[in-house]
Scaffold this active site. Structure first.
Site, PDB file in Angstrom:
ATOM      1  N   GLU A 246       0.818  -1.210   0.000  1.00  0.00           N
ATOM      2  CA  GLU A 246       0.000   0.000   0.000  1.00  0.00           C
ATOM      3  C   GLU A 246       0.852   1.261   0.000  1.00  0.00           C
ATOM      4  O   GLU A 246       0.510   2.250  -0.650  1.00  0.00           O
ATOM      5  CB  GLU A 246      -0.951   0.000   1.203  1.00  0.00           C
ATOM      6  CG  GLU A 246      -2.047  -1.058   1.128  1.00  0.00           C
ATOM      7  CD  GLU A 246      -1.564  -2.479   1.355  1.00  0.00           C
ATOM      8  OE1 GLU A 246      -0.460  -2.654   1.913  1.00  0.00           O
ATOM      9  OE2 GLU A 246      -2.284  -3.427   0.975  1.00  0.00           O
TER      10      GLU A 246
ATOM     11  N   HIS B 121     -12.006  -6.009   8.018  1.00  0.00           N
ATOM     12  CA  HIS B 121     -12.755  -5.790   6.775  1.00  0.00           C
ATOM     13  C   HIS B 121     -13.988  -4.952   7.080  1.00  0.00           C
ATOM     14  O   HIS B 121     -15.021  -5.104   6.459  1.00  0.00           O
ATOM     15  CB  HIS B 121     -13.151  -7.124   6.131  1.00  0.00           C
ATOM     16  CG  HIS B 121     -11.976  -7.974   5.753  1.00  0.00           C
ATOM     17  ND1 HIS B 121     -11.351  -8.806   6.653  1.00  0.00           N
ATOM     18  CD2 HIS B 121     -11.291  -8.102   4.596  1.00  0.00           C
ATOM     19  CE1 HIS B 121     -10.335  -9.420   6.055  1.00  0.00           C
ATOM     20  NE2 HIS B 121     -10.269  -9.010   4.810  1.00  0.00           N
TER      21      HIS B 121
HETATM   22  C1  LIG Z   1      -1.962  -5.011   4.151  1.00  0.00           C
HETATM   23  C2  LIG Z   1      -2.923  -5.845   3.388  1.00  0.00           C
HETATM   24  N1  LIG Z   1      -3.231  -5.514   2.121  1.00  0.00           N
HETATM   25  C3  LIG Z   1      -4.113  -6.233   1.419  1.00  0.00           C
HETATM   26  C4  LIG Z   1      -4.721  -7.319   1.976  1.00  0.00           C
HETATM   27  C5  LIG Z   1      -5.757  -8.128   1.202  1.00  0.00           C
HETATM   28  N2  LIG Z   1      -5.222  -9.451   0.895  1.00  0.00           N
HETATM   29  C6  LIG Z   1      -5.530 -10.516   1.663  1.00  0.00           C
HETATM   30  S1  LIG Z   1      -4.726 -11.870   1.176  1.00  0.00           S
HETATM   31  C7  LIG Z   1      -3.969 -11.068  -0.100  1.00  0.00           C
HETATM   32  C8  LIG Z   1      -3.042 -11.816  -0.996  1.00  0.00           C
HETATM   33  C9  LIG Z   1      -1.909 -12.455  -0.256  1.00  0.00           C
HETATM   34  O1  LIG Z   1      -1.175 -13.268  -1.123  1.00  0.00           O
HETATM   35  P1  LIG Z   1       0.051 -14.127  -0.630  1.00  0.00           P
HETATM   36  O2  LIG Z   1       0.872 -13.328   0.324  1.00  0.00           O
HETATM   37  O3  LIG Z   1       0.724 -14.641  -1.822  1.00  0.00           O
HETATM   38  O4  LIG Z   1      -0.605 -15.305   0.220  1.00  0.00           O
HETATM   39  P2  LIG Z   1      -1.546 -16.491  -0.282  1.00  0.00           P
HETATM   40  O5  LIG Z   1      -2.952 -15.986  -0.152  1.00  0.00           O
HETATM   41  O6  LIG Z   1      -1.179 -16.804  -1.684  1.00  0.00           O
HETATM   42  O7  LIG Z   1      -1.315 -17.617   0.652  1.00  0.00           O
HETATM   43  C10 LIG Z   1      -4.368  -9.737  -0.128  1.00  0.00           C
HETATM   44  C11 LIG Z   1      -3.950  -8.760  -1.142  1.00  0.00           C
HETATM   45  C12 LIG Z   1      -4.383  -7.633   3.307  1.00  0.00           C
HETATM   46  N3  LIG Z   1      -4.930  -8.670   3.950  1.00  0.00           N
HETATM   47  N4  LIG Z   1      -3.491  -6.887   3.981  1.00  0.00           N
END
Ligand SMILES: Cc1ncc(C[n+]2csc(CCOP(=O)(O)OP(=O)(O)O)c2C)c(N)n1
Ligand SMILES: [Mg+2]
Lengths: 485, 365
Positions: free
Chosen positions: B100, B170
Site C-alpha cells: 500500500e 474488513h
Molecule cells: C496489508 C494488506 N493488504 C491487502 C490485503 C488483502 N489481501 C488478503 S490476502 C492477499 C493476498 C496475499 O497473497 P500471498 O501473500 O501470496 O498469500 P496467499 O494468499 O497466496 O497464501 C491480499 C492482497 C491484506 N490482507 N493486507
C-alpha cells in the site's frame, strides 16, 4: 576515509582482468533473455493479457514461474570472481564495513543470475527417492504421523469449506495444495519454537495439537473460541501451542517475529521464531524491514515463504521480477534456500537444517518453498476468473503433495488402502461432530465485547457497556438472541 | 443460522430504505432538471456499477489518467474495476505488487508529473501502511514546495465500513485519521448517483483526495444514475430531508440508518432534518450551522468509534458557533470504543433505535 591504492602490480594484471571481463560483457549483452522479455513492453503486454483472458498460452506449461527468462549462458561464478577482492594485489577502497576492490571497467551487476536458483527436492513427482540424494531416513512413526496430518488438513478443508457454502460459517480459506509445506515444516520444529503465521498455515497448528474442536470453535466464533468471537473464521491462535494469533493485515507478523526471536536469543533459549509469508506478502515494506532487522540483530528466526504462484488474482510476475523470493535473502545478508514445497521430505529436511543453523549460529534463514494455491483464494473468490483451469488441475493432480508423500510411505510398507480409508472416514466423522458441537455451543457473553481492549476497561468503555445494556433492554428485538447477556 | 438471519435483516432494512429512494429523489431531480435531454439515459444501477462507470469516464475523458491497485486488473475483489483493463489497456489499468505504501507513493509521483492517478486500496483497513505517504507526503506536497509541485491528480479509493461479517480488518471506518490532515480532502458518497458524481469530482479536483466507498452498499444500493458524465460539488453538504426539531448529520452508509430513524421519529411527531456531509474535509460548516440555527438541536452519527471520531469535530465547531441557540447537548450515536468485533457487530453498530432514542432524549431534554 582512508583510500589507498596498492600500486605494486603491473599493467599486465589489469589487461588480464580486462580481457576476461570483456568476454563476459559481450556474451551478456547479446544473450540476456531475461532483460529482453522483461523490458520490452510488447512481450510483457502479451503476457499480462494472456493472464486476464485466462488463456493458457502463457501458462501452458502449467508452471507459474517464467522459466525461459533465466535459461542461459555463463555460470554466475564467473561474475563472482570478477568482484571478489581476495587478491591482495588489487586496488581497494577501505570502506566502513570492509575493503572493496576497485575495477576500472564500468560494470552493472546483472539483474538476475543467468540460471534460476535450483529447487531442493528428495522425492520425484511419483514419490520415488531421487538417486544420489542426501536423504536422511525418517522413522515410520514420524512419516505416518506427517501423512495422517496432511490427510486431516485436507479433510478439514473439505468439510469447513462445505460448511461455509451452507452458510453455517461466514468465511473460510483452504490450504489445498500446500499441505506438505504446512505439515512438514511444522514437523521439523520444536514445540518451544514460536510460530508467527500469515493465515494459510493451519497445518502447523494442527501438527502442534490444536484439535478439530478447537478449529471449529474458532470458525463458529463461539464461547470456546480463544479469540472470543471477535475475529473472522480462520484467525486461529494458541498461546499454549506457541502460535501467535493470525492477523489479516499482510506481512505485519514478520518484523514481530524478529522481535520474538531476539527475545529467545537474549534468554539463550534452545528455540527459534518461525514466521510464514506468502509470495504476495514479500512486496510489503514489513517483509524488507524484517529481513534487514533479522540480519542486523542476528536473530534466530526462520522466514518461510510459501511461494504459491498467486496473491489473490495477482500472478507472481506482477509481484516481483527477481528470481522468486530466495534471492532476496542474500541482499540482506541472510542464508537462503529454495525447496520444493510439495515434497514433504525435502521440506522437513530443509526446515530441520534451517532450525539447526538459526539456533546454533544465532542468525536468520530464509526458505522459499515452491508450491501452489490449488483452492480459490478464499470463499469470497472465484479463481477461474483469472487463472487457467489446466494450471489448477496440473497442480491438483500431477503435483499433488499429499499423493506424492503417500506413494513414498506406501512404498516403505508403512501404509495401506485399508488404513487410508479408515483414517479418512474417522476424521470425517470427528469433523462433522466437531462442527455440530461448535454450532450448538453458545456465543461468547456480551461482556467480551468490552474486555481485552485494555487490561482493564477504562471509564468510557464501562459507560458504553452500561448504555448498551440499557438499549438492549429497550430494544431486545434488534440484537441476536444467541449472545448471552 | 442466527447470524445469517441477522445479516439478512440488515440487508432487508437497507433495501427497504433504498426503495424509498430518498437520496435519489432529491439529488436525482436536481441533476435531471439540469440535464433534461439526458433524462432518458438514466439507468438503474448499484453503487459498484456507478463507481465503475465513473472510472470508465475518467479514463475516457483524460488520456493521462491511470487506475491501479491490488487485483484491479481482473476487476478487483469487489468488481468495481471490471472491464477497465480490456478497454483501456494494461498500461493504464494495472495490478500493483501487494504494497500500500508503494501504491500511494507511486500515485503521488505519477500525479506530480501531471497525471490523474486513481489508486485503489483493497480495504480501508489496509490503508495504514500508506499512512506516511498520505499524511507526510501527499498532504504536504504543495505546501512544502511553495506550490511548485502538487499531487492534486491523486485520488485514493478505498472500500470502508461494516458489512455484516468482516470482523476487525474488513469493517473499519478510518475517516477521522485523515480528517486530521490539512492538505487532503476526504469524501464519502451515500448512494450510486452520488458515488459517480462525487468520484468524478474527486478525480478531477486539483487536490489529493481520499474517497471512501461504503462497501455494504456496493450491491445493495440501487438507484437511477444518469449515464452521462456529471460531477457533484465537493465541500457542499446536502439537506436530504427537511425538518424543524432536530438536525442529523452523517455520511456514507450510515445515512440510510439515520433516514429510518427520522421516519420513525416522524411517527412520534418529531420533525428531523437530515444532512449528508459528503465531504468531511474541508467540510460545509455553513449548511450544518444554518440547519442547527433553525432546529436548535444536533445529532451526529458514524460507524467509527465515538472517541476522536469526526463527529467530535462537528460537535465542537457547532458549539462554538451556535452555543446560545442550542437547546440540548449535541448527541453522538457512533461505534463503540472497541476494535470492530465479528460476533458482536450488531451491538457495536449505531443502530436505528439507538439513533431514535437519542433523537427523543435530545428533543425532550
Ligand atoms: C496489508 C494488506 N493488504 C491487502 C490485503 C488483502 N489481501 C488478503 S490476502 C492477499 C493476498 C496475499 O497473497 P500471498 O501473500 O501470496 O498469500 P496467499 O494468499 O497466496 O497464501 C491480499 C492482497 C491484506 N490482507 N493486507
Ligand atoms: Mg501466494
Amino acid at each position: 576515509m582512508a583510500i589507498w591504492f596498492t600500486r605494486s602490480r603491473s599493467i599486465a594484471y589489469y589487461l588480464k582482468r580486462k580481457m576476461s571481463f570483456m568476454g563476459i560483457l559481450n556474451q551478456h549483452s547479446c544473450t540476456n533473455p531475461y532483460f529482453e522479455s522483461i523490458c520490452s513492453s510488447s512481450s510483457s503486454s502479451s503476457r499480462i493479457t494472456d493472464a486476464e483472458n485466462s488463456s493458457i498460452s502463457c501458462h501452458s506449461s502449467a508452471f507459474p514461474f517464467s522459466v525461459h527468462r533465466f535459461e542461459s549462458t555463463k555460470a554466475a561464478g564467473q561474475l563472482d570472481q570478477l568482484y571478489s577482492s581476495d587478491d591482495e594485489s588489487s586496488q581497494s577502497l577501505d570502506f566502513p564495513g570492509g575493503k572493496v576492490a576497485y575495477i576500472s571497467e564500468m560494470r552493472f551487476i546483472s539483474e538476475s543470475n543467468q540460471k534460476r536458483i535450483p529447487c531442493y527436492r528428495l522425492l520425484n513427482d511419483n514419490g520415488e527417492l531421487i538417486n544420489g540424494s542426501d536423504f536422511h531416513q525418517v522413522t515410520e512413526e514420524l512419516a505416518v504421523k506427517m501423512y495422517s496430518k496432511m490427510v486431516t488438513l485436507q479433510q478439514m478443508d473439505t468439510i469447513f469449506y462445505e460448511a461455509q457454502r451452507q452458510g453455517r460459517i461466514s468465511f473460510y480459506l483452504t490450504s489445498v495444495g500446500e499441505e506438505a509445506a504446512n505439515i512438514a515444516s511444522a514437523a521439523a520444529l520444536g514445540a518451544d519454537d514460536v510460530v508467527l503465521p500469515q493465515y494459510r498455515e493451519p497445518g502447523v497448528l494442527l501438527w502442534r495439537g490444536f484439535t478439530l474442536e478447537e478449529f471449529a470453535n474458532q470458525c463458529f466464533g463461539n464461547k470456546a473460541d480463544y479469540g472470543k468471537g471477535r475475529q473472522m473464521p480462520i484467525h486461529y491462535g494458541s498461546k499454549k501451542l506457541n502460535y501467535f494469533t493470525v492477523s489479516s493485515p499482510i506481512a505485519t507478523q514478520l518484523p514481530q517475529a524478529v522481535g520474538a526471536a531476539y527475545s529467545l536469543k537474549m534468554d539463550k533459549k534452545d528455540a527459534c521464531a518461525v514466521t510464514y509469508i506468502g509470495d504476495g506478502g514479500t512486496s510489503e515494506g514489513d517483509f524488507h524491514a524484517a529481513l534487514n532487522f533479522a540480519a542486523v540483530m542476528e536473530a534466530p528466526v526462520i522466514f518461510i515463504c510459501r511461494n504459491n504462484g498467486w496473491a489473490i488474482s495477482t500472478h507472481i510476475s506482477e509481484q516481483f521480477r527477481s528470481d522468486g523470493v530466495v534471492v532476496k535473502g542474500q541482499a540482506y545478508g541472510i542464508q537462503s534456500i529454495r525447496v520444493d514445497g510439495n515434497d514433504a521430505l525435502a521440506v522437513y529436511r530443509t526446515i530441520r537444517a534451517a532450525r539447526e543453523i538459526a539456533i546454533s549460529e544465532q542468525k536468520p534463514i530464509l526458505v522459499e518453498a515452491l508450491t501452489y494455491r490449488v483452492g480459490h483464494h478464499s470463499t469470497s473468490d472465484d479463481s477461474t476468473k483469472y487463472r487457467p483451469v489446466d494450471e489448477i488441475e496440473y497442480w491438483k493432480m500431477a503435483r499433488n503433495p499429499v499423493n506424492r508423500f503417500r506413494k513414498w510411505v506406501e512404498r516403505n510398507g508403512w501404509w495401506s488402502d485399508k488404513e487410508e480409508s479408515e483414517l479418512r472416514s474417522s476424521i470425517r466423522k470427528q469433523l462433522l461432530q466437531a462442527i455440530q458441537a461448535a454450532e450448538k455451543t453458545q456465543k461468547p457473553e456480551l461482556g467480551n465485547l468490552f474486555s481485552d481492549v485494555y487490561d482493564h476497561p477504562p471509564l468510557n468503555l464501562q459507560e458504553q457497556e452500561k448504555q448498551l445494556r440499557e438499549t438492549i433492554n429497550r430494544h431486545s428485538q434488534d440484537f441476536p438472541s444467541d449472545v448471552p447477556m | 443460522m442466527a447470524s445469517c438471519l441477522r445479516r439478512y435483516g440488515r440487508r432487508l432494512s437497507v433495501s427497504i430504505c433504498e426503495k424509498r429512494e430518498l437520496s435519489t429523489a432529491c439529488e436525482g431531480q436536481i441533476i435531471l432538471q439540469q440535464h433534461q435531454q439526458l433524462q432518458q439515459t438514466a439507468k438503474s444501477m448499484n453503487l459498484c456499477s456507478a463507481i465503475n462507470q465513473a472510472l470508465h469516464l475518467a479514463l475516457e475523458t483524460d488520456p493521462r489518467s491511470y487506475v491501479f491497485g491490488e487485483d484491479v486488473s481482473f476487476g478487483g475483489v469487489f468488481r468495481c474495476t471490471t472491464g477497465l483493463t480490456e478497454r483501456f489497456g494494461k498500461n493504464r489499468v494495472f495490478n500493483t505488487p501487494l504494497c500500500e505504501q508503494g501504491i500511494v507513493g507511486f500515485g503521488i509521483g505519477l500525479a506530480a508529473m501531471g497525471n490523474r492517478a486513481i489508486a485503489e486500496i483493497q480495504f480501508a483497513d489496509y490503508i495504514y501502511p500508506a499512512f506516511d505517504q498520505i499524511v507526510n507526503e501527499a498532504a504536504k506536497f504543495r505546501y512544502r514546495s511553495g506550490n511548485q509541485y502538487d499531487c492534486g491528480g491523486l485520488t485514493i479509493r478505498a472500500p470502508y465500513g461494516a458489512v455484516g461479517h468482516g470482523g476487525h480488518y474488513h469493517s473499519q471506518s478510518p475517516e477521522a485519521f485523515f480528517c486530521h490532515v490539512p492538505g487532503i480532502k476526504v469524501v464519502i458518497p451515500r448512494s450510486p448517483l452520488q458515488a459517480k458524481g462525487l468520484l468524478l469530482s474527486c478525480i478531477r479536483d486539483p487536490n489529493p483526495v481520499v474517497f471512501f466507498e461504503p462497501k455494504w452498499l456496493y450491491r445493495l444500493a440501487v438507484e437511477e444514475v444518469p449515464e452521462h458524465d456529471y460531477m457533484l460539488p465537493l465541500s457542499e453538504a446536502e439537506v436530504i430531508r427537511e425538518g424543524s426539531d432536530i438536525t442529523l448529520v452523517g455520511w456514507g452508509a450510515q445515512l440510510s440508518v439515520m433516514e429510518q430513524a427520522c421516519t420513525d421519529a416522524e411517527k412520534d411527531g418529531i420533525s428531523c432534518e437530515l444532512i449528508d456531509l459528503k465531504t468531511l474535509i474541508p467540510w460545509d460548516r455553513e449548511t450544518v450551522e444554518a440547519s442547527v440555527r433553525k432546529t436548535g438541536r444536533l445529532l451526529i452519527s458514524h460507524e467509527a468509534p465515538v472517541t476522536g471520531g469526526f463527529g467530535a469535530e462537528i460537535s465542537a465547531s457547532i458549539v462554538e458557533r451556535c452555543f446560545l441557540r442550542l437547546e440540548a447537548p449535541i448527541a453522538r450515536v457512533c461505534g463503540l470504543d472497541t476494535p470492530f468485533p465479528l460476533v458482536f457487530e450488531p451491538f457495536y453498530m449505531p443502530t436505528k433505535n439507538k439513533i431514535l432514542d437519542a433523537i427523543k432524549s435530545t428533543v425532550n431534554y
